[in-house]
Design an enzyme around this catalytic site. Sequence first.
Site, mmCIF file in Angstrom:
data_model
loop_
_atom_site.group_PDB
_atom_site.id
_atom_site.type_symbol
_atom_site.label_atom_id
_atom_site.label_comp_id
_atom_site.label_asym_id
_atom_site.label_seq_id
_atom_site.Cartn_x
_atom_site.Cartn_y
_atom_site.Cartn_z
ATOM 1 C CG ASP A 290 84.040 -23.653 10.018
ATOM 2 O OD1 ASP A 290 83.153 -22.769 9.991
ATOM 3 O OD2 ASP A 290 84.196 -24.456 9.083
HETATM 4 C C1 BGC Z 1 81.614 -23.326 7.163
HETATM 5 C C2 BGC Z 1 82.574 -22.203 6.879
HETATM 6 C C3 BGC Z 1 81.861 -20.871 6.936
HETATM 7 C C4 BGC Z 1 81.190 -20.735 8.272
HETATM 8 C C5 BGC Z 1 80.487 -19.404 8.461
HETATM 9 C C6 BGC Z 1 80.781 -23.090 8.392
HETATM 10 O O1 BGC Z 1 79.771 -24.023 8.534
HETATM 11 O O2 BGC Z 1 82.345 -24.538 7.323
HETATM 12 O O3 BGC Z 1 83.183 -22.400 5.637
HETATM 13 O O4 BGC Z 1 82.763 -19.833 6.702
HETATM 14 O O5 BGC Z 1 80.240 -21.774 8.406
HETATM 15 O O6 BGC Z 1 79.371 -19.278 7.695
#
Ligand code: BGC
Length: 714
Positions: A290
């Site tokens: 993530d």
């Molecule tokens: C979130 C994810 C997301 C990623 C990319 C993160 O802050 O937890 O769910 O896919 O950002 O945008």
Amino acid sequence: MKTPKNLLIVIALFSFILTLDAQNKSLDKDQKMNTFIDDLMGKMTLDEKLGQLNLPSSGDITTGAANSSNIAAKIKEGKVGGLFNIKTVEKIRDVQKIAVEQSRLKIPLIFGMDVIHGYQTVFPIPLGMSCSWDMTLIEKSARIAAQEASADGICWTFSPMVDIARDPRWGRVSEGSGEDPYLGSQIARAMVKGYQGDDLRKNNTIMACVKHFALYGAAEAGRDYNTTDMSRIRMYNEYLPPYKAAIDADAGSIMSSFNEIDGIPATANKWLMTDLLRKEWGFKGFVVTDYTAILEMVDHGLGNLKEVSALALQAGIDMDMVADGFLNTLKESLDNGKVTQQEIDQACRLILEAKYKLGLFDDPYRYCDLNRAKTEIFTPENRQTAREIAAQTFVLLKNDKQTLPIQGKGTIALIGPLADNRENMPGTWSVAGDFAKSVSLLDGLKNAVGNTAKVLYAKGTNVVSAPQLDARISVFGKPTKWDKRSQKEMIAEAVAVARKSDVVIAAVGEAAEMSGESSSRSDINLPENQKELLAALLATGKPVLMVLFTGRPLTIGWEKANVPAILDVWFAGSETGDAIADVLLGKVNPSGKLTATFPQNVGQIPLYYNHKNTGRPLPEGKWFQKFRSNYLDVSNDPLFPFGFGLSYTTFDYKNLKLSDSSLTADGKMTVSVEVISLFRIYTKFASAGDDLKSSPYSQGFIILTNGLVEIMIV
Ligand code: BGC
């Protein structure tokens, strides 16, 4: 009639041959891919391999000027494996061009995005979608999302989010499918199928990324990014099944979660990423972290960036989102013997394989067709489907004295802070939506009644009363439209409008940004200023019905006791207003059923339907008994249980039958029940000669506690 034995043998042999043939074809394909990748990797330097493991956010790229963006230099040097947060065919084509024309080995980039519940045509938030309980519709929504995203240059989505969640304080409960592992697994599968179709190489399919692996939904106290800790039994039985289902459906990638598991962050957790995911479940795709999850392990206390990057790679992470840890530190770790060449090669191979499976080596511009971008996005057909799907997700929580549906006649008052707010309708994570083009409830109601009724509007109050809180919930282009007038003045205006009307629709609830990422709440009541508005409207004596916008279960005990009708519409996407009007006016019978329990108060959390017995259970229907498992000040009952949802008609059911008298661990049992629809609605709307059975009013189903459903309409 019995099938002759010989024929059975022939059929068995034939299907055996077909299976062998399919296996051979897939072995051939794998062989081809492996040879291609072996050959490519043979030419790659260590730096180029590390470049493939790097996933930065796109940053400052503007149309036509990709070459001068900050990221362009890195792409030319082969230091980028993919990009995300970039959209439109023009921009993506420009950036891809840099990779395939100006980098040494011309390896195409993979382009990702959070396509969560639709692309430009936005569908209801995932929690709402799950309340439809309809796998065909859910898959269809993902198919349309893939169609539109791929027409705009995207080939990889960070979805589905399959985290089981039982704590409505957690804002991201809105992004998942509620509290049930069985339903969550069905939805995970449907979403992956919708995105990936039957062939990832087609230019209208995109690769899924299952997230957040794992257990992110169990963050302590519902506070986002918080620690998670649970037994293996609970993990396997209740939290892991949806991830496993998505992987069994062939999801191409998976995203690590921010939280700890057994004291080790998921992103450095070898048991999770290798033993469970690869060895036990046989996952063959790649794992991306993530956003900055590797860097965050410094704050978890696991070491500096170099150390945590090495830990992540060893655990089984293949791609680093944004932290730059793999790119900048793994070379040194390799020199120091902290990671092996084999670990780096394996990660690089899996990313190249994903690109190969998407067909990017054959045609890096496979998803860059300008004509598709013009004709396949936000089409009238897609919007119509979104409208139809949205109406299936609404949950009728209360309907005293048949307050709903209303008739499109006379004067209708539409009052509330969410009545006239197009930008809020798509809800959380709708990055590709054109918010201003959404249909607000005011738009939808006016469209529906035309000249047959008069619609009067007043805002009535703001979403919240504190300007500081209002600023926190208007960050991402979804303003709450703060009204500077005093609460007294706004309520007075609303009451005057209500008095002139035959019926009052109160559009209240949360703003879109009160749920979603980093939007945890410790108090999940309707804001006090909105309750005050409701009380003033009820005091007029007019019939008041509440349209509730929310991204999570709320503690709406007062509203349940006082407002005659409540329709929970979540955030229903770009066609929200038209879909709500369809239901309010009785064109569509509401049929959504809750997939997350509404508690009476925050103190009851976690409250979910499939909890285990204690040794001191409370007898059914009782409240307090000394030395029993209960509270002094609130009963154990939810406000609205899992599976709850009314419709405009009345059902009765009888003759419940089980297909067997016992159930083995991997066995199947069917429960059937006769559902009797009393068609009360028809006393209001049916005309002589209507075919009751094919009418939308005859839809309905019963949800039984073990999750099996069988419908019979009689
Ligand atoms: C979130 C994810 C997301 C990623 C990319 C993160 O802050 O937890 O769910 O896919 O950002 O945008």
